[in-house]
Design an enzyme around this catalytic site. Structure first.
Site, PDB file in Angstrom:
ATOM      1  N   CYS A  13      44.731  23.091   4.891  1.00 57.48           N
ATOM      2  CA  CYS A  13      44.700  23.979   5.436  1.00 57.48           C
ATOM      3  C   CYS A  13      43.511  25.110   5.461  1.00 57.48           C
ATOM      4  O   CYS A  13      43.450  25.632   6.120  1.00 57.48           O
ATOM      5  CB  CYS A  13      45.992  24.328   4.468  1.00 57.48           C
ATOM      6  SG  CYS A  13      47.160  23.432   4.749  1.00 57.48           S
ATOM      7  N   CYS A  44      39.950   7.150 -15.049  1.00 50.63           N
ATOM      8  CA  CYS A  44      40.633   7.881 -14.573  1.00 50.63           C
ATOM      9  C   CYS A  44      42.101   7.417 -15.413  1.00 50.63           C
ATOM     10  O   CYS A  44      42.599   7.051 -15.799  1.00 50.63           O
ATOM     11  CB  CYS A  44      41.122   7.249 -13.133  1.00 50.63           C
ATOM     12  SG  CYS A  44      42.157   6.474 -12.513  1.00 50.63           S
ATOM     13  N   CYS A  73      44.343   5.577 -14.580  1.00 47.79           N
ATOM     14  CA  CYS A  73      43.854   3.925 -15.552  1.00 47.79           C
ATOM     15  C   CYS A  73      44.572   3.982 -16.694  1.00 47.79           C
ATOM     16  O   CYS A  73      44.787   2.615 -17.533  1.00 47.79           O
ATOM     17  CB  CYS A  73      42.630   3.548 -15.152  1.00 47.79           C
ATOM     18  SG  CYS A  73      41.659   3.790 -13.538  1.00 47.79           S
ATOM     19  N   CYS A  75      45.902  23.229  -0.348  1.00 49.78           N
ATOM     20  CA  CYS A  75      45.682  22.077   0.703  1.00 49.78           C
ATOM     21  C   CYS A  75      44.449  22.623   0.903  1.00 49.78           C
ATOM     22  O   CYS A  75      44.261  23.561   1.867  1.00 49.78           O
ATOM     23  CB  CYS A  75      46.745  21.629   1.609  1.00 49.78           C
ATOM     24  SG  CYS A  75      46.310  20.691   2.876  1.00 49.78           S
TER      25      CYS A  75
END
Length: 474
Positions: free
Chosen positions: A368, A27, A30, A365
């Site tokens: 949402c 990632c 990382c 979101c």
């Protein structure tokens, strides 16, 4: 030895990062951590502190057993027992944090090591006592246990160390790597409590003005004080000059406001979030962190000592009005859900004769987006009584809430209900089914929600009359 055995058998102290440690699945966080982790490992090895890393692709059971839900996850193992790592993620911060972890909460200081110990961290607290039983030794120990992750604590009864420090016991001295390097506890020390000691250290832990970034932001956020930002281009030849212009004001008002300077190039989005719309530096803004209100200085105004001093004084006395970010007021309200914006929040929401149910959402979101059809259905369900009940939504990141609102939104979606005839808010924390939302509204509404007879017509929500039709200009 398997990694799991190493972690379980760690006889003293070990820091482990559990992550996708290599390969194409590694990632971004990382990757950013890796060089700092390697540098810290090299330095800490000399101090006898082990650093390990776990590849969660190769060790999925181990990572699952330790509750790893995101990468990288850092854990401190002391005698095989894990605790969450809560320190910085830059090399010097990792080193400082782990050195503190390796020491007892209060280290023994002697004449031989006192000079080294005083400079071992940015904030070092040393208690000088004639005897280990002197007051406030117990309170100092308790403070150290509580804040061992934050500061370095030492204690001495060594007469030569006390003489070298030039103090009279009992006393507590703070040694800092910035501003005034030495500060002696200024109150009667024998009656000092844990709360008094920790508040004193906390106050001294924040520089008069320093650079703020992701590593130290929480120090300011947790201080309880407003935060004054000086946005600067770090490559500018005048950077230091502007910092000095603000320093005298910061020194004068440090008991009321924390002052920082910030990299305006790197954190330009944060400047916009603080209602500084132009990429024009330097710029100055005060943020009330508790109320999330912003007080930006006009970006066309030259940042001088006098201007900043007057701006800060006006803020402290309450003479300044916050600048509220708001989307434009919609020309029409044709949907069953009222599209609320910051400029008209007070006028719409605080009508005494109306119940109001508001969804605070963010356009990005996912939760949402999943709620939207249900929220629309809720608006449709109560469409016949929209003269008494407003089902509304507001894009919270794009609209600042006015000072009249007694809360700030921390997550999305947040659902809050204001019954008619009150200014009180009720949190909705049930499931997000339409049936549960309807039951909640029916329970808490101040108005009758009985639909009008078929030959009656409820006024359109787009024509709801407000008691106050004026709007504050930003």
């Amino acid at each position: 030895m398997r990694v799991s055995s190493l972690l379980a058998s760690a006889s003293s102290l070990l820091l482990a990062t559990l992550a996708v440690a290599e390969g194409p699945l590694m990632c971004g966080h990382c990757k950013a951590l890796a060089p700092h982790y390697e540098e810290a490992a090299t330095s800490l090895k000399e101090k006898g502190i082990k650093i390990a890393k776990v590849n969660c692709v190769d060790e999925p059971d181990l990572c699952q057993a330790h509750g790893v839900q995101g990468y990288p996850t850092l854990k401190v193992f002391r005698n095989g027992e894990p605790t969450d790592y809560s320190g910085p993620r830059k090399a010097d911060g990792i080193i400082s944090y782990m050195v503190k972890q390796s020491l007892p909460a209060v280290s023994l200081v002697t004449a031989a090591n006192i000079e080294e110990f005083k400079g071992a961290d940015k904030i070092v607290a040393i208690a000088y006592f004639s005897s280990p039983s002197d007051a406030p030794a117990a309170e100092f120990q308790a403070t150290a246990e509580k804040h061992r992750d934050d500061y370095l604590f030492g204690q001495t009864t060594d007469a030569d160390a006390i003489k070298a420090a030039g103090v009279s016991p009992p006393t507590i001295v703070i040694y800092r790597a910035f501003d005034d390097p030495v500060s002696v506890y200024p109150y009667p020390v024998v009656s000092a409590t844990v709360e008094e000691i920790e508040n004193w250290i906390k106050e001294l832990s924040i520089p008069v003005i320093a650079e703020v970034n992701a590593e130290n932001y929480m120090i300011y956020a947790q201080s309880g004080k407003p935060l004054a930002y000086l946005f600067l281009d770090p490559t500018s030849e005048t950077k230091d000059e502007y910092i000095e212009r603000v320093r005298s004001v910061a020194l004068e008002q440090k008991d009321k406001i924390n002052f920082v300077w910030i990299d305006a190039v790197k954190f330009g989005d944060h400047a916009k979030a603080l209602n500084l719309p132009e990429s024009s530096w330097p710029s100055f803004v005060i943020q009330d962190l508790e109320k999330q209100l912003k007080y930006p200085l006009d970006q066309n105004t030259e940042v001088t000592t006098t201007v900043v001093k007057d701006w800060v004084k006006s803020f402290i006395t309450g003479a300044l009005q916050p600048t509220l970010k708001s989307q434009p007021i919609p020309e029409t309200q044709d949907d069953v859900v009222y599209n609320l914006v910051g400029k008209e929040f007070d006028q719409v929401v605080f009508q005494d004769d109306k119940d109001v149910f508001v969804e605070f959402y963010a356009s990005w979101c996912g939760h949402c987006k999943r709620l939207k059809p249900t929220w629309d259905s809720l608006g449709e369900h109560y469409a016949a009584v929209k003269d008494r009940l407003i089902i509304a939504k507001i894009d919270a990141p794009e609209n600042d809430l006015p000072p009249s609102v007694p809360f700030r939104v921390a997550g999305f979606p947040t659902l809050k209900f204001k019954p008619a005839g009150t200014k009180q808010w009720i949190d909705y924390d049930g499931d997000r089914s339409l049936e549960s939302l309807i039951a909640f509204v029916d329970e808490h509404a101040g108005n009758s929600l009985k639909a009008p007879a078929k030959n009656e017509s409820a006024p359109s929500q787009s024509h709801v009359e407000f008691h106050d039709q004026t709007h504050d200009e930003l």
